[in-house]
Motif scaffolding. Structure first.
Motif, PDB file in Angstrom:
ATOM      1  N   PRO A 155      18.588  -4.747  15.434  1.00  0.00           N
ATOM      2  CA  PRO A 155      20.043  -4.819  15.271  1.00  0.00           C
ATOM      3  C   PRO A 155      20.610  -6.210  15.537  1.00  0.00           C
ATOM      4  CG  PRO A 155      19.494  -3.611  17.276  1.00  0.00           C
ATOM      5  CD  PRO A 155      18.205  -3.920  16.581  1.00  0.00           C
ATOM      6  N   LEU A 156      19.920  -7.001  16.379  1.00  0.00           N
ATOM      7  CA  LEU A 156      20.449  -8.314  16.734  1.00  0.00           C
ATOM      8  C   LEU A 156      20.474  -9.258  15.540  1.00  0.00           C
ATOM      9  CD1 LEU A 156      21.464  -9.982  19.197  1.00  0.00           C
ATOM     10  CD2 LEU A 156      19.137 -10.877  19.342  1.00  0.00           C
ATOM     11  N   ILE A 157      19.451  -9.189  14.706  1.00  0.00           N
ATOM     12  CA  ILE A 157      19.398 -10.096  13.550  1.00  0.00           C
ATOM     13  C   ILE A 157      19.644  -9.342  12.245  1.00  0.00           C
ATOM     14  CG2 ILE A 157      17.934 -11.788  14.698  1.00  0.00           C
ATOM     15  CD1 ILE A 157      15.572 -10.668  13.106  1.00  0.00           C
ATOM     16  N   ALA A 158      20.427  -8.280  12.313  1.00  0.00           N
ATOM     17  CA  ALA A 158      20.740  -7.503  11.107  1.00  0.00           C
ATOM     18  C   ALA A 158      21.477  -8.340  10.069  1.00  0.00           C
ATOM     19  CB  ALA A 158      21.549  -6.272  11.466  1.00  0.00           C
ATOM     20  N   TRP A 159      22.164  -9.393  10.499  1.00  0.00           N
ATOM     21  CA  TRP A 159      22.856 -10.283   9.564  1.00  0.00           C
ATOM     22  C   TRP A 159      21.883 -10.937   8.591  1.00  0.00           C
ATOM     23  CZ3 TRP A 159      21.004 -15.163   9.703  1.00  0.00           C
ATOM     24  CH2 TRP A 159      20.309 -15.551  10.847  1.00  0.00           C
ATOM     25  N   LEU A 160      20.623 -11.031   8.988  1.00  0.00           N
ATOM     26  CA  LEU A 160      19.625 -11.650   8.125  1.00  0.00           C
ATOM     27  C   LEU A 160      19.336 -10.798   6.886  1.00  0.00           C
ATOM     28  CD1 LEU A 160      17.886 -14.205   8.167  1.00  0.00           C
ATOM     29  CD2 LEU A 160      16.075 -12.862   9.188  1.00  0.00           C
ATOM     30  N   ALA A 161      19.727  -9.542   6.911  1.00  0.00           N
ATOM     31  CA  ALA A 161      19.540  -8.676   5.754  1.00  0.00           C
ATOM     32  C   ALA A 161      20.359  -9.161   4.565  1.00  0.00           C
ATOM     33  CB  ALA A 161      19.887  -7.233   6.093  1.00  0.00           C
ATOM     34  N   ASN A 162      21.357 -10.027   4.815  1.00  0.00           N
ATOM     35  CA  ASN A 162      22.110 -10.618   3.705  1.00  0.00           C
ATOM     36  C   ASN A 162      21.206 -11.464   2.809  1.00  0.00           C
ATOM     37  OD1 ASN A 162      24.494  -9.489   4.592  1.00  0.00           O
ATOM     38  ND2 ASN A 162      25.016 -11.266   5.842  1.00  0.00           N
ATOM     39  N   LEU A 163      20.155 -12.024   3.390  1.00  0.00           N
ATOM     40  CA  LEU A 163      19.189 -12.804   2.611  1.00  0.00           C
ATOM     41  C   LEU A 163      18.160 -11.925   1.930  1.00  0.00           C
ATOM     42  CD1 LEU A 163      18.534 -15.711   5.120  1.00  0.00           C
ATOM     43  CD2 LEU A 163      20.098 -15.679   3.179  1.00  0.00           C
ATOM     44  N   GLY A 164      18.067 -10.705   2.358  1.00  0.00           N
ATOM     45  CA  GLY A 164      17.113  -9.761   1.793  1.00  0.00           C
ATOM     46  C   GLY A 164      16.503  -8.923   2.893  1.00  0.00           C
ATOM     47  N   LEU A 165      16.017  -7.776   2.508  1.00  0.00           N
ATOM     48  CA  LEU A 165      15.430  -6.856   3.464  1.00  0.00           C
ATOM     49  C   LEU A 165      14.095  -7.364   3.994  1.00  0.00           C
ATOM     50  CD1 LEU A 165      16.103  -4.164   4.752  1.00  0.00           C
ATOM     51  CD2 LEU A 165      14.832  -3.038   2.928  1.00  0.00           C
ATOM     52  N   VAL A 166      13.310  -7.988   3.136  1.00  0.00           N
ATOM     53  CA  VAL A 166      11.975  -8.458   3.534  1.00  0.00           C
ATOM     54  C   VAL A 166      12.051  -9.529   4.623  1.00  0.00           C
ATOM     55  CG1 VAL A 166       9.854  -9.564   2.722  1.00  0.00           C
ATOM     56  CG2 VAL A 166      10.928  -7.772   1.353  1.00  0.00           C
ATOM     57  N   PRO A 167      12.907 -10.558   4.506  1.00  0.00           N
ATOM     58  CA  PRO A 167      12.977 -11.537   5.603  1.00  0.00           C
ATOM     59  C   PRO A 167      13.436 -10.919   6.920  1.00  0.00           C
ATOM     60  CG  PRO A 167      14.061 -12.411   3.652  1.00  0.00           C
ATOM     61  CD  PRO A 167      13.731 -10.980   3.373  1.00  0.00           C
ATOM     62  N   TRP A 168      14.363  -9.986   6.869  1.00  0.00           N
ATOM     63  CA  TRP A 168      14.852  -9.334   8.080  1.00  0.00           C
ATOM     64  C   TRP A 168      13.728  -8.539   8.756  1.00  0.00           C
ATOM     65  CZ3 TRP A 168      16.390  -3.852   8.393  1.00  0.00           C
ATOM     66  CH2 TRP A 168      16.912  -3.519   9.645  1.00  0.00           C
ATOM     67  N   ILE A 169      13.007  -7.757   7.973  1.00  0.00           N
ATOM     68  CA  ILE A 169      11.902  -6.966   8.528  1.00  0.00           C
ATOM     69  C   ILE A 169      10.800  -7.886   9.041  1.00  0.00           C
ATOM     70  CG2 ILE A 169      10.062  -5.339   7.946  1.00  0.00           C
ATOM     71  CD1 ILE A 169      12.080  -3.946   6.086  1.00  0.00           C
ATOM     72  N   ALA A 170      10.473  -8.933   8.285  1.00  0.00           N
ATOM     73  CA  ALA A 170       9.405  -9.843   8.692  1.00  0.00           C
ATOM     74  C   ALA A 170       9.738 -10.543  10.012  1.00  0.00           C
ATOM     75  CB  ALA A 170       9.154 -10.873   7.594  1.00  0.00           C
ATOM     76  N   LEU A 171      10.957 -11.034  10.146  1.00  0.00           N
ATOM     77  CA  LEU A 171      11.333 -11.715  11.381  1.00  0.00           C
ATOM     78  C   LEU A 171      11.419 -10.740  12.546  1.00  0.00           C
ATOM     79  CD1 LEU A 171      12.013 -14.410  12.644  1.00  0.00           C
ATOM     80  CD2 LEU A 171      14.407 -14.017  12.070  1.00  0.00           C
ATOM     81  N   THR A 172      11.907  -9.550  12.304  1.00  0.00           N
ATOM     82  CA  THR A 172      11.959  -8.533  13.362  1.00  0.00           C
ATOM     83  C   THR A 172      10.563  -8.204  13.857  1.00  0.00           C
ATOM     84  OG1 THR A 172      13.988  -7.564  12.477  1.00  0.00           O
ATOM     85  CG2 THR A 172      12.665  -6.173  13.908  1.00  0.00           C
ATOM     86  N   VAL A 173       9.632  -7.995  12.943  1.00  0.00           N
ATOM     87  CA  VAL A 173       8.258  -7.661  13.326  1.00  0.00           C
ATOM     88  C   VAL A 173       7.598  -8.837  14.038  1.00  0.00           C
ATOM     89  CG1 VAL A 173       5.970  -7.108  12.395  1.00  0.00           C
ATOM     90  CG2 VAL A 173       7.979  -5.871  11.590  1.00  0.00           C
ATOM     91  N   ALA A 174       7.828 -10.054  13.554  1.00  0.00           N
ATOM     92  CA  ALA A 174       7.221 -11.234  14.187  1.00  0.00           C
ATOM     93  C   ALA A 174       7.736 -11.407  15.614  1.00  0.00           C
ATOM     94  CB  ALA A 174       7.513 -12.475  13.356  1.00  0.00           C
ATOM     95  N   GLN A 175       9.026 -11.267  15.816  1.00  0.00           N
ATOM     96  CA  GLN A 175       9.576 -11.422  17.158  1.00  0.00           C
ATOM     97  C   GLN A 175       9.165 -10.270  18.070  1.00  0.00           C
ATOM     98  OE1 GLN A 175      13.724 -11.981  16.061  1.00  0.00           O
ATOM     99  NE2 GLN A 175      13.575 -14.137  16.617  1.00  0.00           N
ATOM    100  N   ALA A 176       9.096  -9.067  17.532  1.00  0.00           N
ATOM    101  CA  ALA A 176       8.643  -7.925  18.325  1.00  0.00           C
ATOM    102  C   ALA A 176       7.179  -8.086  18.713  1.00  0.00           C
ATOM    103  CB  ALA A 176       8.854  -6.622  17.556  1.00  0.00           C
ATOM    104  N   ALA A 177       6.377  -8.692  17.848  1.00  0.00           N
ATOM    105  CA  ALA A 177       4.967  -8.933  18.171  1.00  0.00           C
ATOM    106  C   ALA A 177       4.834  -9.916  19.325  1.00  0.00           C
ATOM    107  CB  ALA A 177       4.227  -9.445  16.941  1.00  0.00           C
TER     108      ALA A 177
END
Length: 138
Positions: free
Chosen positions: A91-113
């Protein structure tokens, strides 16, 4: 000779092999007890940032992560850290979904890792005599 495992000796009750994570087993209940505070902690940490801005909830997020990993194995702590990271960063970087769903999911997974890998250290740190100091430095 092939074996279906029916004749194989059973592991002792409570051993890691006994708790293989079958639905309804003690391992799945333990995982749920570990993952629920981790997810709640990530969401509470998110609410301490704008737009919610409930800054006074900030200490509760890491505290719930500590509750989730205390006394757990490295693997369980890694999973709890990953869930904490996803609950916080998604939810913190949900604004990144404006660039596309894939970058938002990728960054979320990378930071969660990254949080998951760091959480592997927490169960060991929590056994030290001055664990609050070490956990705060973590």
């Amino acid at each position: 000779m092939l074996s279906c495992g029916a004749c194989a000796p059973r592991p002792p009750a409570g051993s890691p092999r006994d708790r293989a994570g079958a639905p309804g087993s003690a391992a799945s209940a333990d995982s749920l007890r570990s993952w629920a505070p981790a997810a709640a902690g990530g969401l509470l940490l998110y609410t301490s940032f704008p737009p919610a801005g409930l800054w006074f909830l900030f200490p509760l997020g890491p505290a719930l992560l500590i509750v989730a990993v205390r006394g757990r194995t490295k693997r369980s702590a890694c999973a709890a850290g990953g869930i904490f990271g996803i609950a916080f960063f998604a939810p913190l970087i949900a604004w990144l979904a404006n660039l596309g769903l894939v970058p938002w999911i990728a960054l979320t997974v990378a930071q969660a890792a990254i949080v998951a890998l760091a959480a592997i250290l927490l169960p060991r740190l929590l056994t030290l005599p001055a664990w609050p100091l070490f956990a705060a430095a973590w």
